[in-house]
Design a protein around this motif. Structure first.
Motif, PDB file in Angstrom:
ATOM      1  N   ALA A 152      12.380  49.794 -50.969  1.00 17.13           N
ATOM      2  CA  ALA A 152      12.468  50.760 -52.059  1.00 17.13           C
ATOM      3  C   ALA A 152      11.618  50.266 -53.217  1.00 17.13           C
ATOM      4  O   ALA A 152      11.580  49.067 -53.517  1.00 17.13           O
ATOM      5  CB  ALA A 152      13.917  50.926 -52.523  1.00 17.13           C
ATOM      6  N   PHE A 153      10.944  51.195 -53.847  1.00 18.31           N
ATOM      7  CA  PHE A 153      10.242  50.904 -55.092  1.00 18.31           C
ATOM      8  C   PHE A 153      11.226  51.178 -56.212  1.00 18.31           C
ATOM      9  O   PHE A 153      11.765  52.286 -56.333  1.00 18.31           O
ATOM     10  CB  PHE A 153       9.000  51.781 -55.254  1.00 18.31           C
ATOM     11  CG  PHE A 153       8.398  51.651 -56.619  1.00 18.31           C
ATOM     12  CD1 PHE A 153       7.686  50.511 -56.960  1.00 18.31           C
ATOM     13  CD2 PHE A 153       8.587  52.640 -57.567  1.00 18.31           C
ATOM     14  CE1 PHE A 153       7.156  50.366 -58.237  1.00 18.31           C
ATOM     15  CE2 PHE A 153       8.056  52.504 -58.850  1.00 18.31           C
ATOM     16  CZ  PHE A 153       7.344  51.373 -59.176  1.00 18.31           C
ATOM     17  N   LEU A 154      11.509  50.158 -57.015  1.00 12.79           N
ATOM     18  CA  LEU A 154      12.467  50.282 -58.108  1.00 12.79           C
ATOM     19  C   LEU A 154      11.720  50.249 -59.431  1.00 12.79           C
ATOM     20  O   LEU A 154      10.946  49.313 -59.686  1.00 12.79           O
ATOM     21  CB  LEU A 154      13.496  49.144 -58.039  1.00 12.79           C
ATOM     22  CG  LEU A 154      14.232  49.015 -56.699  1.00 12.79           C
ATOM     23  CD1 LEU A 154      15.164  47.816 -56.724  1.00 12.79           C
ATOM     24  CD2 LEU A 154      14.982  50.284 -56.356  1.00 12.79           C
ATOM     25  N   LYS A 155      11.953  51.254 -60.263  1.00 13.15           N
ATOM     26  CA  LYS A 155      11.297  51.330 -61.568  1.00 13.15           C
ATOM     27  C   LYS A 155      12.035  50.449 -62.562  1.00 13.15           C
ATOM     28  O   LYS A 155      12.672  50.918 -63.503  1.00 13.15           O
ATOM     29  CB  LYS A 155      11.251  52.780 -62.052  1.00 13.15           C
ATOM     30  CG  LYS A 155      10.371  53.652 -61.199  1.00 13.15           C
ATOM     31  CD  LYS A 155      10.358  55.084 -61.706  1.00 13.15           C
ATOM     32  CE  LYS A 155       9.525  55.945 -60.782  1.00 13.15           C
ATOM     33  NZ  LYS A 155       9.532  57.345 -61.183  1.00 13.15           N
ATOM     34  N   ALA A 156      11.952  49.144 -62.302  1.00 16.04           N
ATOM     35  CA  ALA A 156      12.614  48.153 -63.155  1.00 16.04           C
ATOM     36  C   ALA A 156      11.866  46.834 -62.982  1.00 16.04           C
ATOM     37  O   ALA A 156      11.304  46.569 -61.920  1.00 16.04           O
ATOM     38  CB  ALA A 156      14.078  47.984 -62.741  1.00 16.04           C
ATOM     39  N   PRO A 157      11.874  46.007 -64.023  1.00 17.53           N
ATOM     40  CA  PRO A 157      11.215  44.707 -63.909  1.00 17.53           C
ATOM     41  C   PRO A 157      11.886  43.834 -62.839  1.00 17.53           C
ATOM     42  O   PRO A 157      13.085  43.951 -62.587  1.00 17.53           O
ATOM     43  CB  PRO A 157      11.387  44.074 -65.287  1.00 17.53           C
ATOM     44  CG  PRO A 157      12.000  45.092 -66.161  1.00 17.53           C
ATOM     45  CD  PRO A 157      12.477  46.225 -65.325  1.00 17.53           C
ATOM     46  N   LEU A 216       9.070  46.018 -55.815  1.00 15.53           N
ATOM     47  CA  LEU A 216       9.286  46.425 -54.437  1.00 15.53           C
ATOM     48  C   LEU A 216      10.417  45.566 -53.875  1.00 15.53           C
ATOM     49  O   LEU A 216      10.320  44.336 -53.862  1.00 15.53           O
ATOM     50  CB  LEU A 216       8.016  46.248 -53.608  1.00 15.53           C
ATOM     51  CG  LEU A 216       8.126  46.678 -52.145  1.00 15.53           C
ATOM     52  CD1 LEU A 216       8.414  48.178 -52.032  1.00 15.53           C
ATOM     53  CD2 LEU A 216       6.848  46.311 -51.401  1.00 15.53           C
ATOM     54  N   LEU A 217      11.478  46.221 -53.430  1.00 15.53           N
ATOM     55  CA  LEU A 217      12.622  45.542 -52.825  1.00 15.53           C
ATOM     56  C   LEU A 217      12.583  45.804 -51.324  1.00 15.53           C
ATOM     57  O   LEU A 217      12.526  46.959 -50.900  1.00 15.53           O
ATOM     58  CB  LEU A 217      13.931  46.082 -53.409  1.00 15.53           C
ATOM     59  CG  LEU A 217      15.220  45.646 -52.705  1.00 15.53           C
ATOM     60  CD1 LEU A 217      15.422  44.142 -52.805  1.00 15.53           C
ATOM     61  CD2 LEU A 217      16.413  46.397 -53.288  1.00 15.53           C
ATOM     62  N   ARG A 218      12.597  44.728 -50.567  1.00 14.90           N
ATOM     63  CA  ARG A 218      12.661  44.853 -49.107  1.00 14.90           C
ATOM     64  C   ARG A 218      13.986  44.276 -48.627  1.00 14.90           C
ATOM     65  O   ARG A 218      14.431  43.236 -49.115  1.00 14.90           O
ATOM     66  CB  ARG A 218      11.520  44.084 -48.446  1.00 14.90           C
ATOM     67  CG  ARG A 218      10.191  44.746 -48.609  1.00 14.90           C
ATOM     68  CD  ARG A 218       9.160  44.161 -47.629  1.00 14.90           C
ATOM     69  NE  ARG A 218       7.941  44.927 -47.671  1.00 14.90           N
ATOM     70  CZ  ARG A 218       6.875  44.625 -48.410  1.00 14.90           C
ATOM     71  NH1 ARG A 218       6.905  43.562 -49.185  1.00 14.90           N
ATOM     72  NH2 ARG A 218       5.800  45.375 -48.376  1.00 14.90           N
ATOM     73  N   LEU A 219      14.578  44.948 -47.667  1.00 16.29           N
ATOM     74  CA  LEU A 219      15.834  44.517 -47.058  1.00 16.29           C
ATOM     75  C   LEU A 219      15.615  44.433 -45.551  1.00 16.29           C
ATOM     76  O   LEU A 219      15.068  45.358 -44.952  1.00 16.29           O
ATOM     77  CB  LEU A 219      16.931  45.540 -47.386  1.00 16.29           C
ATOM     78  CG  LEU A 219      18.272  45.502 -46.654  1.00 16.29           C
ATOM     79  CD1 LEU A 219      18.312  46.090 -45.310  1.00 16.29           C
ATOM     80  CD2 LEU A 219      18.973  44.204 -46.809  1.00 16.29           C
ATOM     81  N   GLU A 231      19.058  51.148 -56.665  1.00  9.98           N
ATOM     82  CA  GLU A 231      18.045  51.857 -57.449  1.00  9.98           C
ATOM     83  C   GLU A 231      18.669  52.485 -58.688  1.00  9.98           C
ATOM     84  O   GLU A 231      18.161  52.331 -59.802  1.00  9.98           O
ATOM     85  CB  GLU A 231      17.366  52.925 -56.594  1.00  9.98           C
ATOM     86  CG  GLU A 231      16.271  53.658 -57.326  1.00  9.98           C
ATOM     87  CD  GLU A 231      15.523  54.634 -56.445  1.00  9.98           C
ATOM     88  OE1 GLU A 231      14.466  55.108 -56.915  1.00  9.98           O
ATOM     89  OE2 GLU A 231      15.959  54.921 -55.322  1.00  9.98           O
ATOM     90  N   ALA A 232      19.792  53.158 -58.522  1.00  8.12           N
ATOM     91  CA  ALA A 232      20.483  53.773 -59.670  1.00  8.12           C
ATOM     92  C   ALA A 232      20.968  52.707 -60.643  1.00  8.12           C
ATOM     93  O   ALA A 232      20.897  52.877 -61.864  1.00  8.12           O
ATOM     94  CB  ALA A 232      21.636  54.631 -59.182  1.00  8.12           C
TER      95      ALA A 232
END
Length: 154
Positions: free
Chosen positions: A13-18, A113-116, A148-149
């Motif tokens: 997921a692309f997360l709009k956060a630092p 970018l978060l990978r699981l 993400e939320a």
């Protein structure tokens, strides 16, 4: 089934956060518990340590989430082991293999970018392997939305 499709679940997921904010959501146990829906108040993640807490999803509060923290690489990687979909209180899962859950972070333009990856399903007993894989696959879809939320609002 092909081992490449049955042994591991992969999500990103692309997360709009630092990256630092995403890392806190993963590596600080209480924050992790908020978005993952586990009561981890007063708990801390440390390599080699077991962490447990009651699940807070409605209807699942009687169940205990239990993991052993495998690896912490600050702002890069968090990994733990658990018994996937171990929901029957009458079953002793301790003799079964665990799966490895790995979260990795990378900088991306405008966020992180978060990978699981959860791997090791092929070592789960055949009688419950497919259901554990299916339920965790769906669960990770939900949890990626949850984090993400969470990082957007915290």
């Amino acid at each position: 089934m092909n081992p490449s499709t049955t042994d591991r679940i992969e999500r990103q997921a692309f997360l709009k956060a630092p990256r630092s904010r995403v890392w806190r959501a993963l590596a600080e146990a209480e924050s992790f518990g908020e978005w993952f829906r586990v009561d981890l108040r007063g708990k801390h993640f440390a390599e080699g340590q077991r962490v447990e807490g009651h699940i807070t999803w409605p209807g699942s509060e009687h169940m205990v989430w239990s993991v052993v923290i495998e690896r912490i690489e600050p702002e890069r990687r968090l990994a733990f082991r658990w018994h996937p979909y171990a929901i029957d209180p009458a079953v002793d899962y301790s003799h079964e293999s665990t799966t490895l859950v790995e979260f990795t972070l990378e900088d991306a333009p405008g966020g992180t970018l978060l990978r699981l990856v959860e791997s090791g399903f092929d070592r789960i007993p055949p009688e419950r392997r497919n259901e554990a894989f299916r339920m965790n696959s769906h669960g990770w879809d939900v949890q990626m939305g949850n984090i993400e939320a969470y990082v957007v609002t915290h």
